[in-house]
Design a protein around this motif. Structure first.
Motif, PDB file in Angstrom:
ATOM      1  N   TYR A  37       0.843  -1.198   0.000  1.00  0.00           N
ATOM      2  CA  TYR A  37       0.000   0.000   0.000  1.00  0.00           C
ATOM      3  C   TYR A  37       0.874   1.241   0.000  1.00  0.00           C
ATOM      4  N   MET A  38       0.633   2.117  -0.977  1.00  0.00           N
ATOM      5  CA  MET A  38       1.327   3.403  -1.019  1.00  0.00           C
ATOM      6  C   MET A  38       0.319   4.496  -1.291  1.00  0.00           C
ATOM      7  N   SER A  39       0.596   5.677  -0.791  1.00  0.00           N
ATOM      8  CA  SER A  39      -0.363   6.758  -0.936  1.00  0.00           C
ATOM      9  C   SER A  39       0.343   8.104  -0.964  1.00  0.00           C
ATOM     10  N   TRP A  40      -0.360   9.084  -1.506  1.00  0.00           N
ATOM     11  CA  TRP A  40       0.105  10.460  -1.541  1.00  0.00           C
ATOM     12  C   TRP A  40      -0.895  11.337  -0.808  1.00  0.00           C
ATOM     13  N   TYR A  41      -0.371  12.227   0.038  1.00  0.00           N
ATOM     14  CA  TYR A  41      -1.181  13.187   0.767  1.00  0.00           C
ATOM     15  C   TYR A  41      -0.631  14.585   0.506  1.00  0.00           C
ATOM     16  N   ARG A  42      -1.501  15.542   0.646  1.00  0.00           N
ATOM     17  CA  ARG A  42      -1.046  16.925   0.737  1.00  0.00           C
ATOM     18  C   ARG A  42      -1.441  17.474   2.100  1.00  0.00           C
ATOM     19  N   GLU A  63      -9.277  11.743  -1.826  1.00  0.00           N
ATOM     20  CA  GLU A  63     -10.202  12.844  -1.531  1.00  0.00           C
ATOM     21  C   GLU A  63     -10.033  14.027  -2.486  1.00  0.00           C
ATOM     22  N   VAL A  64      -8.779  14.307  -2.892  1.00  0.00           N
ATOM     23  CA  VAL A  64      -8.490  15.495  -3.705  1.00  0.00           C
ATOM     24  C   VAL A  64      -7.622  15.132  -4.902  1.00  0.00           C
ATOM     25  N   LEU A  68      -3.961  16.081   6.810  1.00  0.00           N
ATOM     26  CA  LEU A  68      -3.457  15.404   5.614  1.00  0.00           C
ATOM     27  C   LEU A  68      -4.643  14.953   4.774  1.00  0.00           C
ATOM     28  N   ARG A  69      -4.639  15.317   3.512  1.00  0.00           N
ATOM     29  CA  ARG A  69      -5.724  14.910   2.622  1.00  0.00           C
ATOM     30  C   ARG A  69      -5.180  13.969   1.558  1.00  0.00           C
TER      31      ARG A  69
END
Lengths: 113, 117
Positions: free
Chosen positions: A31-36, A59-60, A43-44
């Motif tokens: 599992y990998m993810s990107w947040y801003r 979400e965005v 964190l979104r």
């Protein structure tokens, strides 16, 4: 172990430019993810991947593309940078969603002029 | 959209005081995590709570998961300047049985804690 490595650490772009934020992990995580992260908004989630070849929107997601050709790498592409994309971007990985901690990189601070 | 409301957003206290940070949602989560983040770094996991009503202690930090698994709290006893940082709660939604969602982590807005010597 290097863990999660993000490059670059800082970047300044002009509106309309494109660029790729790199993320690599050496823990064989699925599992990998990107947040801003923006002030006051936590964190979104932008995009995430549950394995090579499988990605989904968070979400965005608008204005960003991702791909996952290998287990190790999960790049985030800004197609046409906008000032609203000025933020700190974090990549994270974990063995599986809901199992154990999310391991975060140290972030990429991105400014769009 | 699932939301996690964290309060307070800012907390400034003196060394030795106690404090509590709250994390509330109208949604049920399968588990909930608390992270701490320092400037220039990514968040680091402090604890995961899984069972409704669960209480976990990490030295001077006490974490509680609500009975209905919709809320959580972090209590710090005798805060120290080294506790200063951004505290984030995150709710885990597992993959659904229908296969339309792979599961995700939803973060609260964060609480910025400053402990003055």
């Amino acid at each position: 172990n290097a863990g999660v490595t993000q490059t670059p650490k800082f970047q300044v772009l002009k509106t309309g430019q494109s660029m790729t934020l790199q993320c690599a992990q050496d823990m064989n995580h699925e599992y990998m993810s990107w947040y801003r992260q923006d002030p006051g908004m936590g964190l979104r989630l932008i995009h995430y991947s549950v394995g090579a070849g499988i990605t989904d929107q968070g979400e965005v997601p608008n204005g960003y593309n991702v791909s996952r050709s290998t287990t190790e790498d999960f790049p985030l592409r800004l197609l046409s940078a906008a000032p609203s994309q000025t933020s700190v971007y974090f990549c994270a990985s974990s063995f599986r969603m809901g199992w154990g901690p999310q391991h975060f990189g140290d972030g990429t601070r991105l400014s769009i002029l | 959209t699932q939301l996690l409301e964290q309060s307070p957003q800012f907390l400034s206290i003196q060394e030795g005081e106690n404090l509590t940070v709250y994390c509330n949602s109208s949604s049920v989560f399968s588990s909930l995590q608390w992270y701490r983040q320092e400037p220039g770094e990514g968040p680091v996991l402090l604890v995961t709570v899984v069972t409704g009503g669960e209480v976990k202690k990490l030295k001077r930090l006490t974490f509680q998961f609500g009975d209905a698994r919709k809320d959580s709290s972090l209590h710090i006893t005798a805060a120290q300047p080294g506790d200063t940082g951004l505290y984030l709660c995150a709710g885990i939604t597992p993959p659904n049985a229908g296969g339309t969602s792979y599961g995700k982590l939803t973060f609260g807005q964060g609480t910025i804690l400053t402990v003055h010597p």
